[in-house]
Design an enzyme around this catalytic site. Sequence first.
Site, mmCIF file in Angstrom:
data_model
loop_
_atom_site.group_PDB
_atom_site.id
_atom_site.type_symbol
_atom_site.label_atom_id
_atom_site.label_comp_id
_atom_site.label_asym_id
_atom_site.label_seq_id
_atom_site.Cartn_x
_atom_site.Cartn_y
_atom_site.Cartn_z
ATOM 1 N N SER A 196 -55.556 -31.532 59.488
ATOM 2 C CA SER A 196 -56.807 -32.276 59.353
ATOM 3 C C SER A 196 -57.146 -32.514 57.894
ATOM 4 O O SER A 196 -56.797 -31.720 57.014
ATOM 5 C CB SER A 196 -57.926 -31.460 60.008
ATOM 6 O OG SER A 196 -59.190 -31.951 59.638
ATOM 7 N N TYR B 189 -63.346 -23.792 61.076
ATOM 8 C CA TYR B 189 -62.369 -24.748 61.609
ATOM 9 C C TYR B 189 -61.447 -25.243 60.497
ATOM 10 O O TYR B 189 -60.221 -25.222 60.616
ATOM 11 C CB TYR B 189 -63.067 -25.942 62.282
ATOM 12 C CG TYR B 189 -62.130 -27.111 62.509
ATOM 13 C CD1 TYR B 189 -61.147 -27.049 63.497
ATOM 14 C CD2 TYR B 189 -62.192 -28.250 61.706
ATOM 15 C CE1 TYR B 189 -60.252 -28.098 63.677
ATOM 16 C CE2 TYR B 189 -61.303 -29.307 61.883
ATOM 17 C CZ TYR B 189 -60.337 -29.221 62.869
ATOM 18 O OH TYR B 189 -59.452 -30.251 63.035
ATOM 19 N N LYS C 242 -57.114 -24.713 59.671
ATOM 20 C CA LYS C 242 -56.098 -25.732 59.369
ATOM 21 C C LYS C 242 -55.388 -25.403 58.053
ATOM 22 O O LYS C 242 -54.170 -25.559 57.940
ATOM 23 C CB LYS C 242 -56.730 -27.137 59.320
ATOM 24 C CG LYS C 242 -57.222 -27.616 60.679
ATOM 25 C CD LYS C 242 -56.107 -27.641 61.722
ATOM 26 C CE LYS C 242 -56.571 -28.116 63.078
ATOM 27 N NZ LYS C 242 -55.532 -28.013 64.119
#
Length: 338
Positions: free
Chosen positions: A125, A150, A154
């Site tokens: 991402s 989050y 990644k």
Amino acid sequence: MKILVTGGLGFIGSHTVVELQNKGFEVVIIDNLSNADEKVLDGIESITGKKPIFEKMDLREKPKVEAFFTKHNDIDGIIHFAASKAVGESVEKPLLYYENNLGVLVYILQELIKKEKASFIFSSSCTVYGQADTMPITENAPVKPAESPYGNTKQVGEEIIKDTCKVNPQLNAIALRYFNPTGAHPSVEIGELPIGVPQNLIPFITQTGIGLREQLSVFGDDYPTEDGTCIRDYIHVVDLAKAHVEALQRLLDQKNDSNYEVFNLGTGKGSSVLEVIQSFERVSGKKLNYKIMDRRPGDVIQAYADTKKANEVLGWKATSSLDDSLKSAWDWEQKIRS
């Protein structure tokens, strides 16, 4: 060739399964249905004429992961989507995100390094860049301290893969850092199916447009952008799915320059929240009820991709416009509510 797609009934996963099957790959899907519906299999079948193999499984259960790879010992490549993906939720439930996004990745890689040869595509991402210093964002932009758990999963996920590739030359991996996927398949057979309150802008817009939500919240209009709202790079999900197939083919054809590579996937154009609302109003002919709210924690001001590397090295380019994306998302919303 047999390809495993984890999270293959999710939004991006299902569209990628379609593109894989259209290219003649045999696909096995693993999904725990925590954020997906088994009916998506019917949509995939109606588009491609073939139903993929489906195994309902929670990849957090290590013995089941081991058993799967014993049973399917002829997997040629993996595209790994299975992960929790909502920035706001990750701030509230960090341990869920670390367990689901990192534990599962480790379990899969532990199985892959047992193989003589393995190709691995990682769903990463643009959140790894945090608030980048310059726009557009190239793959060489520094990875900033994550703005959310989050985003951190990644970043750490990429590091885990890179470190594993260093000592396992038989493992070839590509991390695809994508920007904001949106839209739906033009057949309107598959699209985004958020469970509960949508965490992404576009489904919230379409749900508000159709009357499922009373009002759209726009988080902040005091950012240092032209209209004060956040800017993102919205990429059509079919364009994104095709890029995954190109990346996988690159590894299978042994065209990669090293056994760990990174590509940005976006359109190269940033659109503000208000511009997205205007695009929706244009393609739907509807006026959207929205309200400006306070800023939301974890949101960066702007992020859009420099797509030169993906365009030149992968030979891939996004072709759909923002209006195309919003139109297909609106068509999908109307279909699932009818």
